[in-house]
Design a protein around this motif. Structure first.
Motif, short mmCIF file in Angstrom:
data_model
loop_
_atom_site.label_atom_id
_atom_site.label_comp_id
_atom_site.label_asym_id
_atom_site.label_seq_id
_atom_site.Cartn_x
_atom_site.Cartn_y
_atom_site.Cartn_z
N UNK A 144 0.86 -1.19 0.00
CA UNK A 144 0.00 0.00 0.00
C UNK A 144 0.89 1.24 0.00
N UNK A 145 0.87 1.98 -1.11
CA UNK A 145 1.67 3.20 -1.23
C UNK A 145 0.93 4.37 -0.59
N UNK A 146 1.69 5.25 0.04
CA UNK A 146 1.10 6.43 0.66
C UNK A 146 2.01 7.64 0.53
N UNK A 147 1.42 8.81 0.63
CA UNK A 147 2.13 10.08 0.56
C UNK A 147 1.86 10.86 1.85
N UNK A 148 2.92 11.36 2.47
CA UNK A 148 2.84 12.03 3.76
C UNK A 148 3.64 13.33 3.71
N UNK A 149 3.36 14.26 4.61
CA UNK A 149 4.00 15.57 4.51
C UNK A 149 4.56 16.07 5.83
N UNK A 153 -4.98 11.49 15.08
CA UNK A 153 -6.04 10.55 14.68
C UNK A 153 -6.51 9.85 15.94
N UNK A 154 -7.80 9.94 16.23
CA UNK A 154 -8.31 9.37 17.49
C UNK A 154 -8.57 7.87 17.43
N UNK A 155 -8.84 7.32 16.24
CA UNK A 155 -9.14 5.89 16.13
C UNK A 155 -8.42 5.29 14.94
N UNK A 156 -8.07 4.04 14.90
CA UNK A 156 -8.46 3.02 15.85
C UNK A 156 -7.69 3.13 17.17
N UNK A 157 -6.49 3.70 17.14
CA UNK A 157 -5.73 4.00 18.35
C UNK A 157 -5.33 5.47 18.27
N UNK A 158 -5.43 6.22 19.37
CA UNK A 158 -5.01 7.63 19.31
C UNK A 158 -3.52 7.71 18.93
N UNK A 159 -3.24 8.56 17.94
CA UNK A 159 -1.86 8.67 17.48
C UNK A 159 -1.66 10.00 16.76
N UNK A 160 -0.50 10.63 17.00
CA UNK A 160 -0.09 11.81 16.26
C UNK A 160 0.69 11.33 15.05
N UNK A 161 0.38 11.92 13.89
CA UNK A 161 0.97 11.46 12.63
C UNK A 161 1.36 12.65 11.75
N UNK A 162 2.24 12.37 10.79
CA UNK A 162 2.40 13.31 9.69
C UNK A 162 1.13 13.20 8.85
N UNK A 163 0.57 14.33 8.43
CA UNK A 163 -0.62 14.26 7.59
C UNK A 163 -0.32 13.52 6.29
N UNK A 164 -1.26 12.71 5.87
CA UNK A 164 -1.11 11.97 4.62
C UNK A 164 -1.82 10.65 4.71
N UNK A 165 -1.67 9.86 3.66
CA UNK A 165 -2.32 8.56 3.66
C UNK A 165 -2.19 7.86 2.33
N UNK A 166 -3.02 6.86 2.15
CA UNK A 166 -2.94 5.99 1.00
C UNK A 166 -3.26 6.67 -0.31
N UNK A 167 -2.59 6.20 -1.35
CA UNK A 167 -2.82 6.68 -2.71
C UNK A 167 -3.88 5.79 -3.33
N UNK A 168 -4.99 6.38 -3.74
CA UNK A 168 -6.08 5.63 -4.33
C UNK A 168 -5.73 5.15 -5.73
N UNK A 169 -6.35 4.06 -6.20
CA UNK A 169 -6.10 3.59 -7.57
C UNK A 169 -6.35 4.71 -8.59
N UNK A 170 -5.39 4.89 -9.50
CA UNK A 170 -5.50 5.92 -10.53
C UNK A 170 -5.11 7.31 -10.07
N UNK A 171 -4.79 7.48 -8.80
CA UNK A 171 -4.45 8.79 -8.24
C UNK A 171 -2.93 8.95 -8.24
N UNK A 172 -2.43 10.13 -8.54
CA UNK A 172 -0.99 10.38 -8.47
C UNK A 172 -0.59 10.61 -7.01
N UNK A 173 0.68 10.37 -6.68
CA UNK A 173 1.12 10.63 -5.31
C UNK A 173 0.88 12.07 -4.86
#
Length: 149
Positions: free
Chosen positions: A18-23, A36-56
């Protein structure tokens, strides 16, 4: 070979790539993060998975906006890593290929539109301590070191 952070893959477990782009999003000496409060509370770099057909880059803009409410400009590729994780929200064992960009937050358009997310600001040092993902923390610390020179 791309560097791995976090848990080793479970023997015998099948992982879906699963490819993802984060910032990393610096502004006025602070970094824009997401909690992100769920599924477990966690601080993250904003970003996430690249959908099919979507550029990074399209995924990066979409995910940052959904998770923080901010529009960004001038993204440039900074680093990449992989990690193996179970994603309970998708019931998926994933080999996550994470590409990190550095971009400039330019306009807050409102609160995050993705449920369970909250935008927050932290100094780079605070961000490294707060980030729940060791790859995010490593490359945020590297970004901070390179920008102190």
């Amino acid at each position: 070979m791309i560097r791995r952070f976090g848990d080793r893959p479970e023997p015998g477990q099948r992982y879906i790539r699963r490819a993802g782009a984060y910032a990393i999003l610096p502004l006025d000496g602070q970094l824009l993060l997401t909690h992100q409060s769920e599924p477990e509370p966690e601080v993250q770099l904003p970003g996430g998975g690249i959908d099919p057909g979507e550029s990074p880059l399209a995924a990066l803009h979409r995910e940052v906006f959904e998770e923080t409410g901010w529009r960004i400009a001038t993204p440039r590729r900074f680093a990449a890593f992989r990690r193996f994780a179970y994603m309970p929200e998708y019931d998926l064992w994933a080999e996550k290929l994470c590409t990190i960009y550095v971009a400039r937050p330019i306009a807050c358009m409102g609160p995050p539109s993705e449920p369970g997310h909250e935008a927050l600001w932290a100094t780079p040092e605070q961000a490294v301590a707060l980030l729940g993902n060791p790859g995010d923390a490593h490359f945020t610390a590297l970004f901070d070191r390179l920008n102190r020179r």
